[in-house]
Design an enzyme around this catalytic site. Structure first.
Site, PDB file in Angstrom:
ATOM      1  CD  GLU A 122      24.124 -59.895-132.058  1.00 47.41           C
ATOM      2  OE1 GLU A 122      24.411 -58.697-132.087  1.00 47.41           O
ATOM      3  OE2 GLU A 122      24.708 -60.719-131.320  1.00 47.41           O
ATOM      4  CB  CYS A 123      24.829 -65.396-136.027  1.00 52.11           C
ATOM      5  SG  CYS A 123      25.763 -66.561-137.050  1.00 52.11           S
ATOM      6  N   GLY A 124      23.056 -67.300-135.034  1.00 48.11           N
ATOM      7  CA  GLY A 124      22.298 -68.450-134.551  1.00 48.11           C
ATOM      8  C   GLY A 124      20.979 -68.067-133.929  1.00 48.11           C
ATOM      9  CG  MET A 153      18.173 -64.447-138.443  1.00 44.93           C
ATOM     10  SD  MET A 153      19.048 -63.449-139.679  1.00 44.93           S
ATOM     11  CE  MET A 153      20.422 -64.544-140.107  1.00 44.93           C
ATOM     12  CB  SER A 208      21.948 -59.020-139.128  1.00 45.34           C
ATOM     13  OG  SER A 208      23.077 -59.054-139.984  1.00 45.34           O
TER      14      SER A 208
END
Length: 437
Positions: free
Chosen positions: A325-327, A329, A416
C-alpha cells in the site's frame, strides 16, 4: 452498556482538536479513569498521539469505510471497560460526506466544539451558537476556546454564549506546546522522545483552562451503547486459521489501522510484526503486508539491509500473497526520488519509479473493486508514480473528488496507493491472504 462519551469537533481543521482531545484523555487518565479514544475519518498520525495520551490503541470510526454496525460494535466494546469515550472529529463538524456530525447523530454522541479564538472576541459566541443550532439531530453541549491571549480575552469570548452552550475551557496560547509537522501531517509519535512530557503539559493546560470555564453535566452524560450488534467480522469465523501473515511495522512502514491488525487476528491469522529498517529478517510467513509510511525518509536504512529486498523477491517468487500500500508499493519499484531530488534504488520487483513533489498529489476516500470484492479506504500522498503495468481496477471517490487510484496486480502481488480498511470487506481480505485464486 452506558458510558460517558464525547465527540470533539471544530469549525475547520487547525483549530486544535487533536491537542484538546489528547489533553482531555491524559488528564482523565491521570485521575485514574479508563479512557478509550477513537478518531473519525482516515488518519494515522493523530491516532498515534492519542494512543500515547490514553494508553490504548485508537481505532477509526468511519461510516464510509466501516459502516454503521462495525462502528457501533467498536463503541460498545469500548464502553464495556471504559469510564470515558472520546472521539476526535475530522475537518469541520459538518464537512464531508459522511461528516463528524453524521457520526454524532448516528450514535447520539454529544459534541464539544473547539474554536481557535486567537483573532476574535464576541464573534466567538456567534460562531459557536451557529454550529450548535445548525442541525437539530446534533447536540452541541459545550465549547472550548483555544489559543486565548489573557483572562480578559476569555471573558470577552464567553459573552453572549447561551446557557445551554457553556464555555468548558479557555486554553491559553502556548506556541511551545505545538508539535512538529512534515508533508503528511504531524511527525509520528515514535519519533518524538519527549511526547509524554508534552502530553502532560497539555493535560496541565487543560486542567488550568477548565478553571476559566463552566462545568456542564450534559458534557459527561452517559450514552447507551448496549443495543449494538456483534461486529460483522465475527460472523466469518476463522478463515485465516493457520496462516502466518507478516506485517512490516516501523518508522518506514507505520500507516497501519489497529483494526486491520486485530481483524486479521480475529480471522485466525498468526500476525508476525517485523522492522525492515532495524534489519529484522522477514518472518517465516504465508503472506505479507507492506503498509504505507515514509520510504522517502528511510531509503538509506532499507539499502543497508539488502536481505529485506532479497526476501521480498523470494516471497513473490514462491507465489505467496503480498499486499503493498502506498509507501509499501513505492519500496517495490525500481527507484524512488526523494524531495531533494536524490534517486534511491528500491527492490526492483514492480516496474516503475516514483518521485516526491512539494505539493499534494492525491487525497480522498476511495472504494476499489478487488477481484474478491469491493474494499474501502483512502488515499493521501505527495508522490507521483510511473509504471508500465496496466491497472486491473480503478477506485472511485464517494465525494466526487478527482482522486481515483489504480490497483495493480503482478503474480501474487497486489499494489495500490489506496490505504485499505480491511473491515470494509473482511471476506475479500481473507480470500486474498489465503491465496485463493
Amino acid at each position: 452498556m452506558p458510558c460517558p462519551a464525547l465527540l470533539i469537533s471544530a469549525p475547520a481543521s487547525g483549530q486544535g482538536k487533536t491537542s484538546v482531545t489528547a489533553a482531555l484523555a491524559r488528564s482523565a487518565r491521570r485521575r485514574g479513569q479508563r479512557v478509550r479514544v477513537f478518531k473519525t475519518g482516515p488518519d494515522y498520525l493523530d491516532p498515534m498521539i492519542l494512543s500515547r495520551a490514553s494508553g490504548h490503541p485508537v481505532h477509526q470510526l468511519d461510516l464510509f469505510m466501516g459502516g454503521v454496525d462495525h462502528c457501533r460494535a467498536l463503541l460498545a466494546d469500548a464502553a464495556r471497560d471504559a469510564d470515558l469515550i472520546l472521539v476526535e472529529g475530522v475537518m469541520g463538524l459538518f464537512d464531508g460526506n459522511p461528516s463528524s456530525a453524521d457520526l454524532a447523530a448516528a450514535f447520539g454522541l454529544p459534541v464539544m466544539v473547539v474554536l481557535d479564538a486567537s483573532a476574535m472576541a464576541q464573534t466567538f459566541a456567534a460562531l459557536a451558537t451557529g454550529l450548535a443550532r445548525f442541525r437539530d439531530d446534533v447536540r452541541v453541549v459545550g465549547v472550548v476556546a483555544n489559543r486565548v491571549g489573557s483572562d480578559h480575552h476569555a471573558a470577552l469570548l464567553a459573552e453572549g454564549l447561551p446557557a445551554d452552550l457553556p464555555l468548558v475551557a479557555a486554553l491559553k496560547r502556548a506556541p511551545a506546546l505545538s508539535l512538529p509537522e512534515r508533508h503528511l501531517g504531524l511527525v509520528q509519535a515514535l519519533e518524538l522522545p519527549d511526547l509524554d512530557a508534552q502530553l502532560d503539559a497539555w493535560a496541565d493546560a487543560w486542567d488550568a483552562g477548565c478553571a476559566h470555564g463552566q462545568a456542564s453535566e450534559a458534557l459527561w452524560r452517559p450514552v447507551d451503547f448496549s443495543s449494538a450488534p456483534a461486529d460483522p467480522i465475527h460472523a466469518l469465523g476463522q478463515p485465516l486459521s493457520g496462516r502466518r501473515i507478516a506485517v512490516a511495522q516501523d518508522a518506514c512502514f507505520s500507516f497501519i489501522y489497529p483494526t486491520n491488525l486485530s481483524m486479521l487476528s480475529t480471522l485466525g491469522a498468526d500476525v508476525r510484526l517485523f522492522s525492515p529498517i532495524a534489519g529484522d529478517d522477514l518472518p517465516d510467513c504465508d503472506a505479507l503486508w507492506l503498509p504505507g509510511g515514509y520510504p522517502e525518509l528511510h531509503a538509506p536504512a532499507l539499502q543497508q539491509h539488502p536481505r529485506f529486498f532479497d526476501a521480498l523477491r523470494q516471497h513473490l517468487g514462491a507465489g505467496r500473497p503480498l499486499l503493498a500500500e502506498c509507501g509499501g508499493m513505492l519500496v517495490l519499484l525500481d527507484a524512488l526520488t526523494d524531495a531533494d531530488g536524490i534517486d534511491h534504488p528500491m527492490a526492483g520487483l514492480m516496474p516503475g519509479q516514483a518521485r516526491l513533489q512539494p505539493k499534494l498529489a492525491a487525497l480522498g476516500l476511495q472504494a476499489i473493486t478487488w477481484p474478491e470484492g469491493e474494499l474501502r479506504g483512502h488515499s493521501f500522498h505527495y508522490s507521483t508514480m510511473e509504471t508500465p503495468l496496466a491497472p486491473i481496477a480503478t477506485a472511485r471517490n464517494p465525494n466526487a473528488g478527482r482522486t481515483a487510484e489504480p490497483l495493480y496486480a503482478q503474480g501474487s502481488l497486489r499494489a495500490s496507493y489506496v490505504h485499505h480498511y480491511f473491515a470494509s470487506n473482511p471476506a475479500a481480505v481473507a480470500a486474498f491472504f489465503k491465496g485463493d485464486r
